[in-house]
Design a protein around this motif. Structure first.
Motif, PDB file in Angstrom:
ATOM      1  N   LYS A  17       0.611  -1.378   0.285  1.00  0.00           N
ATOM      2  CA  LYS A  17      -0.125   0.441   0.057  1.00  0.00           C
ATOM      3  C   LYS A  17       0.569   1.599   0.136  1.00  0.00           C
ATOM      4  O   LYS A  17       0.485   2.168  -0.869  1.00  0.00           O
ATOM      5  N   PHE A  18       2.148   1.820   0.884  1.00  0.00           N
ATOM      6  CA  PHE A  18       3.315   2.336   0.767  1.00  0.00           C
ATOM      7  C   PHE A  18       3.220   2.429  -0.433  1.00  0.00           C
ATOM      8  O   PHE A  18       3.311   3.497  -0.870  1.00  0.00           O
ATOM      9  N   LEU A  19       3.946   1.712  -1.656  1.00  0.00           N
ATOM     10  CA  LEU A  19       4.391   1.613  -2.509  1.00  0.00           C
ATOM     11  C   LEU A  19       3.377   2.279  -3.442  1.00  0.00           C
ATOM     12  O   LEU A  19       4.327   3.146  -4.453  1.00  0.00           O
ATOM     13  N   MET A  20       2.507   1.064  -3.505  1.00  0.00           N
ATOM     14  CA  MET A  20       1.048   1.818  -4.812  1.00  0.00           C
ATOM     15  C   MET A  20       1.178   3.318  -4.015  1.00  0.00           C
ATOM     16  O   MET A  20       0.336   4.428  -4.844  1.00  0.00           O
ATOM     17  N   SER A  21       0.662   3.882  -3.389  1.00  0.00           N
ATOM     18  CA  SER A  21       0.441   5.043  -3.426  1.00  0.00           C
ATOM     19  C   SER A  21       1.390   6.193  -3.550  1.00  0.00           C
ATOM     20  O   SER A  21       0.801   6.957  -4.581  1.00  0.00           O
ATOM     21  N   PHE A  22       2.506   5.939  -3.340  1.00  0.00           N
ATOM     22  CA  PHE A  22       3.907   6.920  -3.845  1.00  0.00           C
ATOM     23  C   PHE A  22       3.315   6.526  -5.314  1.00  0.00           C
ATOM     24  O   PHE A  22       3.527   7.509  -6.302  1.00  0.00           O
ATOM     25  N   LEU A  23       3.414   5.633  -5.820  1.00  0.00           N
ATOM     26  CA  LEU A  23       3.476   5.127  -7.723  1.00  0.00           C
ATOM     27  C   LEU A  23       2.111   5.937  -8.153  1.00  0.00           C
ATOM     28  O   LEU A  23       2.038   6.187  -9.258  1.00  0.00           O
ATOM     29  N   HIS A  24       1.182   5.982  -7.336  1.00  0.00           N
ATOM     30  CA  HIS A  24       0.113   6.491  -7.958  1.00  0.00           C
ATOM     31  C   HIS A  24       0.043   8.086  -7.718  1.00  0.00           C
ATOM     32  O   HIS A  24      -0.405   9.025  -8.170  1.00  0.00           O
ATOM     33  N   SER A  25       0.479   8.564  -6.757  1.00  0.00           N
ATOM     34  CA  SER A  25       1.515   9.998  -7.195  1.00  0.00           C
ATOM     35  C   SER A  25       2.361  10.658  -7.926  1.00  0.00           C
ATOM     36  O   SER A  25       2.241  11.018  -8.795  1.00  0.00           O
ATOM     37  N   VAL A  26       3.217   9.732  -8.156  1.00  0.00           N
ATOM     38  CA  VAL A  26       4.081   9.849  -9.247  1.00  0.00           C
ATOM     39  C   VAL A  26       3.042   9.671 -10.701  1.00  0.00           C
ATOM     40  O   VAL A  26       3.074  10.794 -12.017  1.00  0.00           O
ATOM     41  N   SER A  27       2.123   9.075 -11.248  1.00  0.00           N
ATOM     42  CA  SER A  27       1.572   9.072 -12.460  1.00  0.00           C
ATOM     43  C   SER A  27       0.595  10.101 -12.563  1.00  0.00           C
ATOM     44  O   SER A  27      -0.021  10.839 -13.226  1.00  0.00           O
ATOM     45  N   GLN A  28       0.285  10.679 -11.311  1.00  0.00           N
ATOM     46  CA  GLN A  28      -0.321  12.116 -11.036  1.00  0.00           C
ATOM     47  C   GLN A  28       0.336  13.386 -12.320  1.00  0.00           C
ATOM     48  O   GLN A  28      -0.474  14.395 -12.113  1.00  0.00           O
ATOM     49  N   HIS A  29       1.382  13.496 -11.808  1.00  0.00           N
ATOM     50  CA  HIS A  29       2.169  14.127 -12.409  1.00  0.00           C
ATOM     51  C   HIS A  29       2.962  13.586 -13.472  1.00  0.00           C
ATOM     52  O   HIS A  29       3.806  14.392 -14.322  1.00  0.00           O
ATOM     53  N   SER A  30       1.373  12.617 -14.684  1.00  0.00           N
ATOM     54  CA  SER A  30       2.099  12.114 -15.515  1.00  0.00           C
ATOM     55  C   SER A  30       2.710  12.706 -16.868  1.00  0.00           C
ATOM     56  O   SER A  30       3.350  12.616 -17.996  1.00  0.00           O
ATOM     57  N   LEU A  31       1.773  14.178 -17.116  1.00  0.00           N
ATOM     58  CA  LEU A  31       2.397  15.157 -17.971  1.00  0.00           C
ATOM     59  C   LEU A  31       3.179  15.401 -18.282  1.00  0.00           C
ATOM     60  O   LEU A  31       3.793  16.481 -18.815  1.00  0.00           O
ATOM     61  N   VAL A  32       3.515  15.861 -16.938  1.00  0.00           N
ATOM     62  CA  VAL A  32       5.452  16.408 -16.909  1.00  0.00           C
ATOM     63  C   VAL A  32       6.303  15.267 -17.485  1.00  0.00           C
ATOM     64  O   VAL A  32       7.760  15.143 -17.382  1.00  0.00           O
ATOM     65  N   ASN A  33       6.243  14.047 -15.932  1.00  0.00           N
ATOM     66  CA  ASN A  33       7.453  12.919 -16.207  1.00  0.00           C
ATOM     67  C   ASN A  33       7.335  12.343 -16.635  1.00  0.00           C
ATOM     68  O   ASN A  33       7.985  11.034 -17.046  1.00  0.00           O
ATOM     69  N   ARG A  34       5.833  12.311 -18.116  1.00  0.00           N
ATOM     70  CA  ARG A  34       5.698  11.065 -18.502  1.00  0.00           C
ATOM     71  C   ARG A  34       5.815   9.563 -18.306  1.00  0.00           C
ATOM     72  O   ARG A  34       5.815   9.098 -19.037  1.00  0.00           O
ATOM     73  N   MET A  35       4.887   9.377 -16.673  1.00  0.00           N
ATOM     74  CA  MET A  35       5.226   8.507 -15.904  1.00  0.00           C
ATOM     75  C   MET A  35       3.534   7.955 -15.714  1.00  0.00           C
ATOM     76  O   MET A  35       3.357   8.433 -14.697  1.00  0.00           O
ATOM     77  N   SER A  36       2.842   7.701 -16.390  1.00  0.00           N
ATOM     78  CA  SER A  36       1.625   7.587 -16.809  1.00  0.00           C
ATOM     79  C   SER A  36       1.704   6.085 -15.804  1.00  0.00           C
ATOM     80  O   SER A  36       2.462   5.110 -15.706  1.00  0.00           O
ATOM     81  N   SER A  37       0.485   5.666 -14.711  1.00  0.00           N
ATOM     82  CA  SER A  37       0.187   4.250 -14.638  1.00  0.00           C
ATOM     83  C   SER A  37       0.289   3.032 -15.353  1.00  0.00           C
ATOM     84  O   SER A  37       1.460   2.102 -15.610  1.00  0.00           O
ATOM     85  N   SER A  38       0.279   3.161 -16.816  1.00  0.00           N
ATOM     86  CA  SER A  38       0.750   2.132 -18.083  1.00  0.00           C
ATOM     87  C   SER A  38       2.324   2.163 -18.021  1.00  0.00           C
ATOM     88  O   SER A  38       3.282   1.029 -17.145  1.00  0.00           O
ATOM     89  N   ASN A  39       2.639   3.153 -17.869  1.00  0.00           N
ATOM     90  CA  ASN A  39       4.466   3.078 -17.426  1.00  0.00           C
ATOM     91  C   ASN A  39       4.944   2.795 -16.867  1.00  0.00           C
ATOM     92  O   ASN A  39       6.486   2.209 -16.768  1.00  0.00           O
ATOM     93  N   LEU A  40       4.681   3.280 -15.724  1.00  0.00           N
ATOM     94  CA  LEU A  40       4.790   3.101 -14.151  1.00  0.00           C
ATOM     95  C   LEU A  40       4.621   0.968 -14.141  1.00  0.00           C
ATOM     96  O   LEU A  40       5.750   0.071 -13.331  1.00  0.00           O
ATOM     97  N   ALA A  41       3.699   0.760 -15.336  1.00  0.00           N
ATOM     98  CA  ALA A  41       3.580  -1.319 -14.928  1.00  0.00           C
ATOM     99  C   ALA A  41       4.328  -1.487 -15.313  1.00  0.00           C
ATOM    100  O   ALA A  41       5.440  -2.554 -14.885  1.00  0.00           O
ATOM    101  N   CYS A  42       5.285  -1.177 -16.857  1.00  0.00           N
ATOM    102  CA  CYS A  42       5.543  -1.822 -17.713  1.00  0.00           C
ATOM    103  C   CYS A  42       6.912  -1.738 -16.345  1.00  0.00           C
ATOM    104  O   CYS A  42       8.467  -2.273 -16.142  1.00  0.00           O
TER     105      CYS A  42
END
Length: 422
Positions: A352-377
């Motif tokens: 849960k701790f890790l996925m909460s963080f990765l979800h936060s990363v995905s919320q900035h995907s317009l800037v960091n280009r790391m969508s949930s799909s890219n993070l999954a890969c």
């Protein structure tokens, strides 16, 4: 010599190598495919006609976060049984899933013959079609068991190949050498290649070949962080619900990395990662500001997850994950939620701790280009793997789908079973 002369010379060398090997592997033809795919019978695969041979495999990440792709010549069927244009399309299809991340290509040359080899013109077309986006993130091309044929073909291609790309080529004479460069245990090595390596070793030394496996590890230090179980870390760090490596990398990346384009896609210097791992394992402090590179903590986080003896989400989820694509799309989120709720309590908390963080990363995907799909890969193969085996290419699709759901639907998947946040 002209290109035509070199091509003729290459063909003669290949025929000579076939004659030299004649009889040495004479009983292999009855074995069937050298590397049968776990999902090879799935005729719905868009490249089933090629994938069933096991020529191209993706073997997860190496220990430094780079995808491992293998191409095994011994798995090539006779040319009249394989459309080489389709083989090229399948290779591109495979790379398209990985091309935005750093990757390693391992080419097992043994088994190439006059009857199954693609033409030189096909090789030219292949190189020409793989434009910069495919070549940029290729870190190393390992050619295992090279012969004169390989060296002649390389000379044919020299006028086409940039100096920068040429520096990525590394010849590997024996599998023991390959183990010095990457995580050999991650690779799917065809049995025919293993036997050929044994034969070469015997010819060189006159004695049995040494094992390519590393000796058993020493007992872990009390401060050990990498390569030990979640339970071990918890016992030795009683004040920490979350493993210190995860806590510190996630904290640093949350503060300074969320807007970094391509976060988790880049690798870092191998020696640098080794140095940071050593500090953690000795219980010494790590200050990521000292490295002035946000990709260092990103790689350390992936490395920590990858080196756990049992993946964070446990071996038990592998089977259900492989069945996920057979579940109706509308029911997949609830199925993933059920899988997470069946985890041991501590695994659930850390996940849960890790996925909460990765979800936060995905919320900035317009800037960091790391969508949930890219993070999954990037993270899928670090969280889900089978017991006693490597992840093969067809298994990646359900693994990535599953991981994408965990990231994208974090609040739904982890919403009901709510232990206190760390």
């Amino acid at each position: 010599m002209t290109s035509s002369d070199l091509e003729q010379l290459a063909e003669l060398e290949l025929q000579k190598e076939e004659e030299d090997d004649e009889g040495d592997e004479g009983d292999e033809g009855d074995e069937g495919p050298s590397v049968p795919l776990r999902s090879g019978s799935d005729s719905s695969h868009p490249f089933h006609d090629v994938a069933q041979h096991g020529i191209i495999q993706v073997s997860g990440d190496d220990r430094y976060g780079r995808k491992l792709i293998t191409f095994s010549s011994c798995c090539l069927p006779p040319s009249h049984q394989l459309n080489h244009r389709r083989l090229l399309e399948y290779l591109r299809f495979t790379l398209d899933q990985l091309v935005e991340t750093d990757y390693i290509l391992v080419y097992f040359h043994f088994g190439l013959s006059s009857s199954n080899k693609p033409s030189v013109s096909w090789l030219r077309d292949a190189y020409a079609e793989f434009h910069r986006k495919y070549k940029k993130n290729l870190k190393t091309l390992y050619v295992v068991h090279p012969t004169n044929f390989i060296r002649i073909v390389w000379n044919i291609f020299k006028p086409l190949i940039s100096h920068k790309f040429g520096k990525k080529l590394t010849y590997i004479n024996y599998l023991t050498e390959l183990g010095e460069h990457l995580n050999y245990e991650q690779l799917i090595v065809p049995p025919a290649v293993l036997r050929h390596d044994e034969k070469l070793r015997l010819a060189q030394t006159g004695g049995p070949a040494p094992s390519v496996k590393t000796p058993p590890p020493r007992p872990p230090l009390p401060t050990q962080q990498f390569g030990v179980s979640l339970q071990y870390i918890r016992e030795k760090n009683r004040e920490a619900t979350i493993p210190p490596v995860m806590q510190q990398t996630v904290s640093y990346l949350t503060q300074k990395g969320l807007r970094t384009e391509g976060l988790f896609r880049r690798s870092a210097r191998v020696q640098l990662i080794k140095d940071v791992q050593k500090l953690y394992n000795l219980g010494k402090p790590v200050n990521f500001d000292d490295y002035a590179d946000v990709h260092v903590p990103a790689v350390i986080l992936k490395t920590f997850l990858r080196e756990m003896p049992e993946p964070l989400l446990t071996f038990s989820v592998y089977g259900p994950v492989q069945e996920l694509l057979r579940v109706e799309s509308s029911l997949r989120v609830s199925r993933c939620k059920q899988m997470m709720e069946n985890l041991p309590e501590h695994n659930f908390i850390v996940a849960k701790f890790l996925m909460s963080f990765l979800h936060s990363v995905s919320q900035h995907s317009l800037v960091n280009r790391m969508s949930s799909s890219n993070l999954a890969c990037v993270f899928g193969v670090n969280l889900v793997r089978p017991l006693g085996g490597a992840v093969v290419l067809p298994d990646l699709i359900p693994i990535n789908t599953f991981t994408e759901i965990l990231v994208e639907h974090f609040h739904t998947v982890f919403g009901s079973r709510c232990p206190p946040d760390p």
